[in-house]
Design a protein around this motif. Structure first.
Motif, PDB file in Angstrom:
ATOM      1  N   VAL A  12     105.854  68.709  41.503  1.00 57.60           N
ATOM      2  CA  VAL A  12     106.319  68.374  42.852  1.00 57.60           C
ATOM      3  C   VAL A  12     107.797  68.018  42.828  1.00 57.60           C
ATOM      4  O   VAL A  12     108.566  68.381  43.721  1.00 57.60           O
ATOM      5  N   TRP A  13     108.240  67.292  41.775  1.00 58.18           N
ATOM      6  CA  TRP A  13     109.625  66.841  41.677  1.00 58.18           C
ATOM      7  C   TRP A  13     110.509  67.756  40.824  1.00 58.18           C
ATOM      8  O   TRP A  13     111.718  67.750  40.975  1.00 58.18           O
ATOM      9  N   THR A  14     109.893  68.548  39.938  1.00 61.61           N
ATOM     10  CA  THR A  14     110.701  69.422  39.094  1.00 61.61           C
ATOM     11  C   THR A  14     111.023  70.743  39.768  1.00 61.61           C
ATOM     12  O   THR A  14     111.847  71.513  39.281  1.00 61.61           O
ATOM     13  N   GLY A  15     110.352  71.019  40.925  1.00 60.33           N
ATOM     14  CA  GLY A  15     110.596  72.281  41.623  1.00 60.33           C
ATOM     15  C   GLY A  15     109.868  73.455  41.010  1.00 60.33           C
ATOM     16  O   GLY A  15     110.181  74.608  41.314  1.00 60.33           O
ATOM     17  N   GLU A  16     108.870  73.181  40.151  1.00 62.90           N
ATOM     18  CA  GLU A  16     108.142  74.257  39.502  1.00 62.90           C
ATOM     19  C   GLU A  16     106.949  74.736  40.312  1.00 62.90           C
ATOM     20  O   GLU A  16     106.246  75.645  39.904  1.00 62.90           O
ATOM     21  N   THR A  21     113.984  68.852  33.384  1.00 57.58           N
ATOM     22  CA  THR A  21     114.704  68.243  34.496  1.00 57.58           C
ATOM     23  C   THR A  21     113.728  67.897  35.608  1.00 57.58           C
ATOM     24  O   THR A  21     112.996  68.760  36.088  1.00 57.58           O
ATOM     25  N   GLY A  22     113.724  66.660  36.018  1.00 54.75           N
ATOM     26  CA  GLY A  22     112.827  66.232  37.087  1.00 54.75           C
ATOM     27  C   GLY A  22     113.588  65.466  38.138  1.00 54.75           C
ATOM     28  O   GLY A  22     114.783  65.665  38.350  1.00 54.75           O
ATOM     29  N   ALA A  23     112.875  64.567  38.803  1.00 59.09           N
ATOM     30  CA  ALA A  23     113.513  63.761  39.833  1.00 59.09           C
ATOM     31  C   ALA A  23     114.522  62.804  39.205  1.00 59.09           C
ATOM     32  O   ALA A  23     114.395  62.399  38.052  1.00 59.09           O
ATOM     33  N   LYS A  24     115.536  62.453  39.971  1.00 58.30           N
ATOM     34  CA  LYS A  24     116.519  61.477  39.515  1.00 58.30           C
ATOM     35  C   LYS A  24     115.920  60.081  39.620  1.00 58.30           C
ATOM     36  O   LYS A  24     115.324  59.718  40.639  1.00 58.30           O
ATOM     37  N   LEU A  25     116.049  59.289  38.567  1.00 61.71           N
ATOM     38  CA  LEU A  25     115.544  57.922  38.560  1.00 61.71           C
ATOM     39  C   LEU A  25     116.694  56.942  38.741  1.00 61.71           C
ATOM     40  O   LEU A  25     117.731  57.050  38.079  1.00 61.71           O
ATOM     41  N   ARG A  26     116.522  56.001  39.650  1.00 62.56           N
ATOM     42  CA  ARG A  26     117.493  54.918  39.835  1.00 62.56           C
ATOM     43  C   ARG A  26     116.761  53.600  39.614  1.00 62.56           C
ATOM     44  O   ARG A  26     115.760  53.321  40.272  1.00 62.56           O
ATOM     45  N   LEU A  27     117.257  52.808  38.680  1.00 62.41           N
ATOM     46  CA  LEU A  27     116.622  51.543  38.346  1.00 62.41           C
ATOM     47  C   LEU A  27     117.473  50.388  38.869  1.00 62.41           C
ATOM     48  O   LEU A  27     118.634  50.243  38.487  1.00 62.41           O
TER      49      LEU A  27
END
Length: 229
Positions: free
Chosen positions: A167-171, A188-194
């Motif tokens: 869902v997040w990798t666009g595959e 490569t997946g979704a960008k994570l912000r902590l």
């Protein structure tokens, strides 16, 4: 509703059937249960948390959606954009805010009760519904993690695994068909912000930022780190 009413039982059975059908469409393995109450909804939720599972097979994590408090947002916009707003308008907003305050207090009471039961709580914010398996998040999307206290890594592990989902990798295929690929650590997946929240006033934000960055490097998770005081 009351359990001794046939209408309530029919609603429970129909709701359970809908949940099971949705789980089947999403390819989910698990159990569907529906709770009902004559009182406040958080009492039914607490009951579901207490009675779901059997011994060590009971769930240890509860996922809740974060409600939207529209009156709070409208009041903030009104105060920012219109200093000469009418008294009647402010009165209506105040009434709406009172309703949101009541909902917020009930929501916090729900979370406190779940935490007192020794469960981990995950709050899902930023989308009216959870993405379906065939959905594709545009431009990979962003998953925000609010790290208020160290919980042993669960709060980092779950978003990391989610970010590697198709869902997040666009595959995912636009037609809804999934492209089955093996999970790769460098995928490569979704960008994570902590967002790391300081626990005390004496805690040094720079040291906290450095410690979190080193921890992420150690567990090989890429994320943008921001410290909130």
């Amino acid at each position: 509703g009351r359990i001794d009413h046939h209408d309530t039982i029919r609603v429970i059975q129909r709701s359970k059937g809908l949940l099971m059908s949705q789980m089947k469409r999403e390819g989910m393995d698990g159990f569907a249960e529906v709770s009902t109450t004559n009182g406040r909804w958080f009492e039914a939720l607490w009951s579901a948390v207490i009675h779901t599972g059997l011994g060590p097979l009971s769930p240890n994590t509860i996922l809740l959606s974060l409600p939207i408090f529209e009156a709070f947002d409208e009041t903030a916009r009104a105060l920012e954009t219109s200093e000469d707003a009418s008294v009647s308008n402010h009165s209506s907003l105040s009434i709406a805010c009172e309703g949101d305050i009541s909902r917020a207090q009930e929501y916090l009471r729900t979370i406190n009760g779940i935490l007192n039961l020794g469960k981990a709580v995950i709050l899902f914010k930023g989308c009216p519904s959870y993405p379906k398996n065939e959905d594709v998040i545009p431009k990979r999307g962003t998953i925000d993690i609010w790290w208020i206290m160290h919980d042993g890594g669960l709060l980092l592990l779950l978003p990391f695994l989610l970010s590697r989902h198709p869902v997040w990798t666009g595959e995912n295929d636009p037609t809804g068909k999934k492209k089955r690929k093996r999970l790769r650590i460098n995928q490569t997946g979704a960008k994570l912000r902590l967002f790391a929240v300081t626990a005390t006033r004496d805690e040094c934000p720079e040291r906290l930022h450095e410690a979190v960055v080193k921890h992420l490097e150690k567990v090989r998770i890429q994320a943008e780190v921001r410290v909130i005081e």
